[in-house]
Design a protein around this motif. Sequence first.
Motif, PDB file in Angstrom:
ATOM      1  N   PHE A  17       1.227 -10.046   8.561  1.00  0.00           N
ATOM      2  CA  PHE A  17       1.472  -9.404   7.355  1.00  0.00           C
ATOM      3  C   PHE A  17       0.675  -8.022   7.473  1.00  0.00           C
ATOM      4  O   PHE A  17      -0.628  -8.076   7.842  1.00  0.00           O
ATOM      5  N   TRP A  18       0.974  -7.044   6.759  1.00  0.00           N
ATOM      6  CA  TRP A  18       0.170  -5.746   6.729  1.00  0.00           C
ATOM      7  C   TRP A  18      -0.748  -5.919   5.798  1.00  0.00           C
ATOM      8  O   TRP A  18      -0.673  -6.447   4.850  1.00  0.00           O
ATOM      9  N   GLN A  21      -2.227  -5.305  11.073  1.00  0.00           N
ATOM     10  CA  GLN A  21      -1.779  -6.443  10.514  1.00  0.00           C
ATOM     11  C   GLN A  21      -2.624  -7.708  10.684  1.00  0.00           C
ATOM     12  O   GLN A  21      -3.554  -7.710  11.398  1.00  0.00           O
ATOM     13  N   LEU A  22      -2.402  -8.576   9.848  1.00  0.00           N
ATOM     14  CA  LEU A  22      -3.475  -9.930   9.741  1.00  0.00           C
ATOM     15  C   LEU A  22      -2.360 -11.004  10.355  1.00  0.00           C
ATOM     16  O   LEU A  22      -1.235 -11.166   9.837  1.00  0.00           O
ATOM     17  N   VAL A  23      -2.943 -11.521  11.442  1.00  0.00           N
ATOM     18  CA  VAL A  23      -2.099 -12.721  11.936  1.00  0.00           C
ATOM     19  C   VAL A  23      -2.607 -14.117  11.219  1.00  0.00           C
ATOM     20  O   VAL A  23      -3.942 -14.349  11.378  1.00  0.00           O
ATOM     21  N   LYS A  38       6.352  -0.244  12.222  1.00  0.00           N
ATOM     22  CA  LYS A  38       6.868  -1.777  12.304  1.00  0.00           C
ATOM     23  C   LYS A  38       7.215  -2.044  10.989  1.00  0.00           C
ATOM     24  O   LYS A  38       6.610  -2.093  10.002  1.00  0.00           O
ATOM     25  N   LYS A  39       8.254  -2.931  10.842  1.00  0.00           N
ATOM     26  CA  LYS A  39       8.746  -3.826   9.706  1.00  0.00           C
ATOM     27  C   LYS A  39       7.920  -5.087   9.702  1.00  0.00           C
ATOM     28  O   LYS A  39       8.432  -6.052  10.559  1.00  0.00           O
ATOM     29  N   LEU A  40       7.005  -5.424   8.696  1.00  0.00           N
ATOM     30  CA  LEU A  40       6.476  -6.863   8.602  1.00  0.00           C
ATOM     31  C   LEU A  40       6.326  -7.130   6.933  1.00  0.00           C
ATOM     32  O   LEU A  40       6.625  -6.266   6.083  1.00  0.00           O
ATOM     33  N   LYS A  41       6.180  -8.177   6.638  1.00  0.00           N
ATOM     34  CA  LYS A  41       5.988  -8.564   5.288  1.00  0.00           C
ATOM     35  C   LYS A  41       4.366  -8.080   5.113  1.00  0.00           C
ATOM     36  O   LYS A  41       3.910  -7.858   5.913  1.00  0.00           O
ATOM     37  N   PHE A  42       4.257  -8.072   3.732  1.00  0.00           N
ATOM     38  CA  PHE A  42       2.878  -7.505   3.439  1.00  0.00           C
ATOM     39  C   PHE A  42       2.329  -8.414   2.274  1.00  0.00           C
ATOM     40  O   PHE A  42       3.113  -9.032   1.589  1.00  0.00           O
TER      41      PHE A  42
END
Length: 178
Positions: free
Chosen positions: A106-107, A152-154, A167-171
């Motif tokens: 997630f961002w 981003q947080l893993v 980059k497209k990520l959830k957030f």
Amino acid sequence: MDLHTFLLAFATFILTGTINSSNAEIFGNQTVRDILIKNRCLCPCGPSTLDSWKSFLIPFSEGTWFEAISYCNEMGMSIVQIRNKHDSKELQDWLNGQEYEQGESFWIGANDLARAGIHRWGLTNKQVKFEEWATGEPNGANIRGEIEHCVQLVTDTMKWNDAVCSKKLKFICERFVQ
């Protein structure tokens, strides 16, 4: 205003360092501050009282880091900031009760857009003091001509990785509640 114009204004804001120094006209008679206010990208990004606590939200859609900032602010929230071990634990506890894919990223609000290697929180311009980087990160890699500047947080490890902002990520959005 189109997305390109907004992103240019946002990048200009980040590069100037503060909202107050962004009063120069950049688009006709609009300043960066005007554009950020118009697009609702200014927020109170901290607790208003000592007894405040955080409320989190993971929207259903993915977005670039800039879209995440804009979406969270549109919702009256800000992109999540992990300021210390307590914030990290609070977020991890909340995430444990959510449904998402194993290893999903997630961002979060950290970025080094203003100056490579100096990470700051989203729109607050406050330097990141607490960091949880994965091994070998941040590396500022060049991915197809774009440098990794956003974080981003893993979720499996609660470790951070720098990634390209497009980059497209959830957030994760947050809001302080009293």
